[in-house]
Design an enzyme around this catalytic site. Sequence first.
Site, short mmCIF file in Angstrom:
data_model
loop_
_atom_site.label_atom_id
_atom_site.label_comp_id
_atom_site.label_asym_id
_atom_site.label_seq_id
_atom_site.Cartn_x
_atom_site.Cartn_y
_atom_site.Cartn_z
N THR A 152 38.29 34.13 30.96
CA THR A 152 38.32 32.70 31.29
C THR A 152 37.89 31.84 30.11
O THR A 152 38.57 30.89 29.72
CB THR A 152 37.41 32.40 32.49
OG1 THR A 152 37.86 33.16 33.62
CG2 THR A 152 37.45 30.93 32.85
N GLN A 209 42.91 31.66 35.96
CA GLN A 209 42.02 30.85 35.13
C GLN A 209 42.69 30.51 33.79
O GLN A 209 43.13 31.39 33.07
CB GLN A 209 40.71 31.58 34.89
CG GLN A 209 39.93 31.92 36.15
CD GLN A 209 40.21 33.33 36.64
OE1 GLN A 209 41.31 33.84 36.51
NE2 GLN A 209 39.18 33.95 37.21
N GLN A 269 43.82 26.15 37.49
CA GLN A 269 42.51 26.72 37.81
C GLN A 269 41.60 26.63 36.59
O GLN A 269 42.00 26.96 35.48
CB GLN A 269 42.64 28.18 38.25
CG GLN A 269 41.31 28.81 38.66
CD GLN A 269 41.48 30.18 39.29
OE1 GLN A 269 42.59 30.60 39.60
NE2 GLN A 269 40.38 30.88 39.50
N ASP A 270 40.36 26.14 36.80
CA ASP A 270 39.36 26.06 35.73
C ASP A 270 39.83 25.15 34.59
O ASP A 270 39.70 25.49 33.41
CB ASP A 270 39.04 27.45 35.18
CG ASP A 270 38.36 28.34 36.21
OD1 ASP A 270 38.08 27.85 37.31
OD2 ASP A 270 38.12 29.51 35.90
N ASP A 302 38.44 25.20 41.49
CA ASP A 302 37.24 25.09 40.64
C ASP A 302 37.56 24.39 39.32
O ASP A 302 37.09 24.79 38.25
CB ASP A 302 36.67 26.49 40.33
CG ASP A 302 36.41 27.31 41.58
OD1 ASP A 302 36.17 26.71 42.65
OD2 ASP A 302 36.45 28.55 41.50
N ARG A 312 32.08 24.16 45.52
CA ARG A 312 31.39 25.36 45.96
C ARG A 312 30.54 25.83 44.78
O ARG A 312 30.86 25.55 43.62
CB ARG A 312 32.36 26.46 46.39
CG ARG A 312 33.36 26.90 45.32
CD ARG A 312 34.30 27.96 45.85
NE ARG A 312 35.25 28.43 44.83
CZ ARG A 312 36.08 29.46 45.01
NH1 ARG A 312 36.07 30.12 46.17
NH2 ARG A 312 36.91 29.83 44.07
N TRP A 340 29.18 28.00 41.89
CA TRP A 340 29.63 29.12 41.06
C TRP A 340 28.46 30.08 40.87
O TRP A 340 27.37 29.70 40.46
CB TRP A 340 30.12 28.59 39.71
CG TRP A 340 30.60 29.65 38.76
CD1 TRP A 340 31.01 30.91 39.06
CD2 TRP A 340 30.71 29.51 37.34
NE1 TRP A 340 31.39 31.58 37.91
CE2 TRP A 340 31.21 30.74 36.85
CE3 TRP A 340 30.44 28.47 36.45
CZ2 TRP A 340 31.44 30.96 35.48
CZ3 TRP A 340 30.68 28.68 35.10
CH2 TRP A 340 31.17 29.91 34.62
#
Length: 324
Positions: free
Chosen positions: A105, A134, A156-157, A178, A232, A234
């Site tokens: 990531t 990611q 994502q990310d 996220d 949420r 991590w």
Amino acid sequence: MIRAIWFGWVLAAATAAFAGDLNVAADGSGTHTTIQSAIDTVQGGSKERTTIHIKPGIYKERLKIEKNKSPITLIGDGANPSDVVLTFDLNAKSIATGTTQPVGTSGSASVTLSASDFVARNVTFENSAGDNGQAVALKVQGDRCVFENCRFIGWQDTLCADGGRQYFKNCYIEGRVDFIFGRSTAVFDHCEIHSKNGGYVTAARTTPEQTFGYVFLDCTLTGDGASALLGRPWQWDRGSNAAVAFIRCRMGPHIGAAGWSPWDPKNDHPENNTRYREYRSTDLEGKPLDVSGRVKWATQLSDEDAKDFAIENVLRGEDNWKPE
């Protein structure tokens, strides 16, 4: 002797001018054709700021701004941030040229920013890998960094704000899962946060010692497709203590009634590792939002408590930083 002194003064003046104002243009009309080559000329150990102007275009480069660099300002010279795009296309499973292992990531970042006192204006940070896991557009760990009128594009990310303090003003950030994540103390001021087909807006991993994590002030949350949640925690099971606050934000109907997720069903006591707060959330028309369905372990702030989330208080730190 006089001539030598005069020549030395001219050379020093020319060098200072060059170091303070660089121009990147892919067509060769600037001082550099790539952004990384301009960044590489910036020396460390000086408080003097180097401004790098970037002409409109798509710059496909995997950029790194090392920790030891002196202060840098990147300015996109287009009419809007979409005119200057800094992009790359790695995801966590990609294997970079000359290597044998996936980048992960962190290694997928199109731009990795470790230096402090960095400023970016009117620029797009993009990861063009698509909906393939990611894939980070910007990873920032530098302290006292400012992003104004910038765009952050991914899935994502998208934005990894994972250390130090950052200030995002009038920015646009989009993604799905996220897509704003990490352990920074960061203020998002009058930004648009766009969810693409569900997911989670934030995945903070704020440490228990941090007073603040991610603070969204007067932002607008838009979205399309499936329902999304505000965040949420991590790595909640590894000592993280996620802290996220939405203050006077307008939220579209895509935000689910519960608002927040404990990440894992085994997280039996999310109140022990999350500090999720809201204050005067409204719908997109500015009408008070019904927050009665929020999870019980999230907090609706009082007028008095909300005052603590002023920009200067969140980002002050021990050096009394005031982002400009």
